[in-house]
Scaffold this motif. Structure first.
Motif, mmCIF file in Angstrom:
data_model
loop_
_atom_site.group_PDB
_atom_site.id
_atom_site.type_symbol
_atom_site.label_atom_id
_atom_site.label_comp_id
_atom_site.label_asym_id
_atom_site.label_seq_id
_atom_site.Cartn_x
_atom_site.Cartn_y
_atom_site.Cartn_z
ATOM 1 N N GLY A 197 -4.284 26.548 -12.351
ATOM 2 C CA GLY A 197 -3.082 25.834 -11.944
ATOM 3 C C GLY A 197 -2.431 25.098 -13.105
ATOM 4 O O GLY A 197 -1.196 25.031 -13.210
ATOM 5 N N VAL A 198 -3.261 24.523 -14.000
ATOM 6 C CA VAL A 198 -2.721 23.833 -15.177
ATOM 7 C C VAL A 198 -1.941 24.802 -16.051
ATOM 8 O O VAL A 198 -0.808 24.535 -16.468
ATOM 9 C CB VAL A 198 -3.851 23.166 -15.978
ATOM 10 N N TYR A 254 -13.960 27.763 -17.096
ATOM 11 C CA TYR A 254 -13.152 26.648 -16.594
ATOM 12 C C TYR A 254 -12.211 26.098 -17.674
ATOM 13 O O TYR A 254 -11.284 25.351 -17.364
ATOM 14 C CB TYR A 254 -14.057 25.534 -16.049
ATOM 15 N N LYS A 255 -12.449 26.473 -18.932
ATOM 16 C CA LYS A 255 -11.545 26.075 -20.010
ATOM 17 C C LYS A 255 -10.484 27.138 -20.283
ATOM 18 O O LYS A 255 -9.330 26.815 -20.574
ATOM 19 C CB LYS A 255 -12.326 25.799 -21.291
ATOM 20 N N PRO A 261 -6.387 35.722 -17.090
ATOM 21 C CA PRO A 261 -4.977 35.794 -16.678
ATOM 22 C C PRO A 261 -4.798 36.141 -15.208
ATOM 23 O O PRO A 261 -3.841 35.689 -14.569
ATOM 24 C CB PRO A 261 -4.402 36.888 -17.584
ATOM 25 N N ALA A 262 -5.752 36.930 -14.663
ATOM 26 C CA ALA A 262 -5.660 37.282 -13.246
ATOM 27 C C ALA A 262 -5.777 36.056 -12.355
ATOM 28 O O ALA A 262 -5.163 35.983 -11.280
ATOM 29 C CB ALA A 262 -6.749 38.296 -12.899
ATOM 30 N N ALA A 263 -6.565 35.043 -12.782
ATOM 31 C CA ALA A 263 -6.703 33.817 -11.993
ATOM 32 C C ALA A 263 -5.388 33.031 -11.973
ATOM 33 O O ALA A 263 -5.010 32.451 -10.951
ATOM 34 C CB ALA A 263 -7.830 32.952 -12.557
ATOM 35 N N VAL A 264 -4.703 33.024 -13.112
ATOM 36 C CA VAL A 264 -3.397 32.346 -13.162
ATOM 37 C C VAL A 264 -2.394 33.089 -12.283
ATOM 38 O O VAL A 264 -1.604 32.475 -11.558
ATOM 39 C CB VAL A 264 -2.901 32.264 -14.620
ATOM 40 N N TRP A 265 -2.442 34.418 -12.345
ATOM 41 C CA TRP A 265 -1.560 35.208 -11.481
ATOM 42 C C TRP A 265 -1.853 34.950 -10.009
ATOM 43 O O TRP A 265 -0.934 34.883 -9.192
ATOM 44 C CB TRP A 265 -1.727 36.690 -11.808
#
Length: 291
Positions: free
Chosen positions: A256-257, A66-67, A71-75
């Motif tokens: 998202g941040v 969570y910190k 990169p795949a999650a941001v994509w």
């Protein structure tokens, strides 16, 4: 064929040869391959290295997910915005505000810079104030702007103006200070005085410093706007990049941040590369200061 004067004076012959060489300089277009190697490959390589290090840190588990998300999650967050059709709306909400605020700052900062540069009394009175405003963080104006104008677009534009106008004015003052006095005397001799002299002599001669001030002014505009959108977020203002970033923080949505941060960075770099860097190179080339 050399003239009799140049035959008697070798230095004149060398000078003529140098001037002839300048006259025959040919401007060649840079090959596409060379452009790719010099301009495209370095930033692409840097981005790939950053992504690789980011991925390695995630795989190594140096901190909680969570910190530092993958990169795949941001994509995936970017993909979700694209599928919802809101990505360009979010970007345009902020970009349109930034460009409009910068245009207003340009309209105010240019005559102010001319006035400060050319009127000694005004310079003594406002010069230190402009320098102080330029060093003041723009985020400091957000609470005052909200109290004065409410959580409205007017407050956003006020923060942009207070951040960008001093940079544009100081850049123009710096450029005018570097104009050789001979230019001004020649302009007055030819009848270029007052507003005509400012338009035909001062501004063209001060362009390098002025463009540097514009570039810095845009950076201040963009940073001021993001600070205002982060602090003074409201549904009535529409969803811009700053408010998107604040909403992601509120929801503890770290992908998202990071996506919001990357989009803000991307827009700032894109406008600089598309507008201000070519303008700066063109001004320097016209003065023989760049290849």
């Amino acid at each position: 064929m050399a003239s009799p004067d140049t035959a008697r004076h070798p230095d004149l012959a060398g000078l003529e040869a140098g001037l002839d060489a300048l006259d025959t300089v040919q401007v060649r277009r840079t090959p596409v391959r060379q452009v790719l190697l010099r301009k495209v490959l370095p930033p692409v390589t840097a981005v790939v290295l950053v992504l690789a290090v980011w991925k390695l840190l995630v795989v190594a588990g140096v901190t909680e997910d969570y910190k530092l998300p993958d990169p795949a999650a941001v994509w995936d967050s970017l993909r979700q915005l694209w599928l919802k059709g809101t990505l360009f709306d979010i970007i345009w909400t902020s970009v349109s505000r930034g460009l409009l605020g910068f245009a207003a700052a340009l309209a105010l900062g240019t005559p102010l810079g001319l006035l400060v540069a050319r009127v000694p009394f005004v310079r003594a009175a406002l010069g230190p104030v402009l320098s102080g405003l330029q060093s003041l963080p723009s985020v400091a104006w957000v609470p005052a702007a909200v109290i004065w104008l409410g959580i409205t677009d007017a407050a956003m534009y006020a923060v942009i103006l207070l951040g960008a106008v001093p940079s544009i004015a100081n850049g123009l003052v710096s450029g005018i200070d570097q104009v050789p006095p001979l230019y001004l005397r020649a302009g007055r001799t030819l009848g270029a005085t007052g507003a005509r002299g400012a338009r035909l002599v001062l501004l063209p001669a001060a362009l390098p410093g002025y463009v540097a001030g514009l570039k810095q002014g845009w950076a201040f505009s963009w940073r001021s706007l993001m600070a205002a959108e982060l602090i003074a977020s409201s549904p009535d203002l529409g969803l811009g990049l700053g408010q998107y970033l604040e909403n992601a923080r509120t929801d503890s949505d770290m992908p998202g941040v990071l996506l919001g941060i990357l989009l803000i960075l991307f827009v700032g770099i894109a406008i600089d590369l598309a507008v201000f860097s070519p303008l700066e190179r063109r001004v320097l080339r016209t003065r023989g200061l760049a290849a």
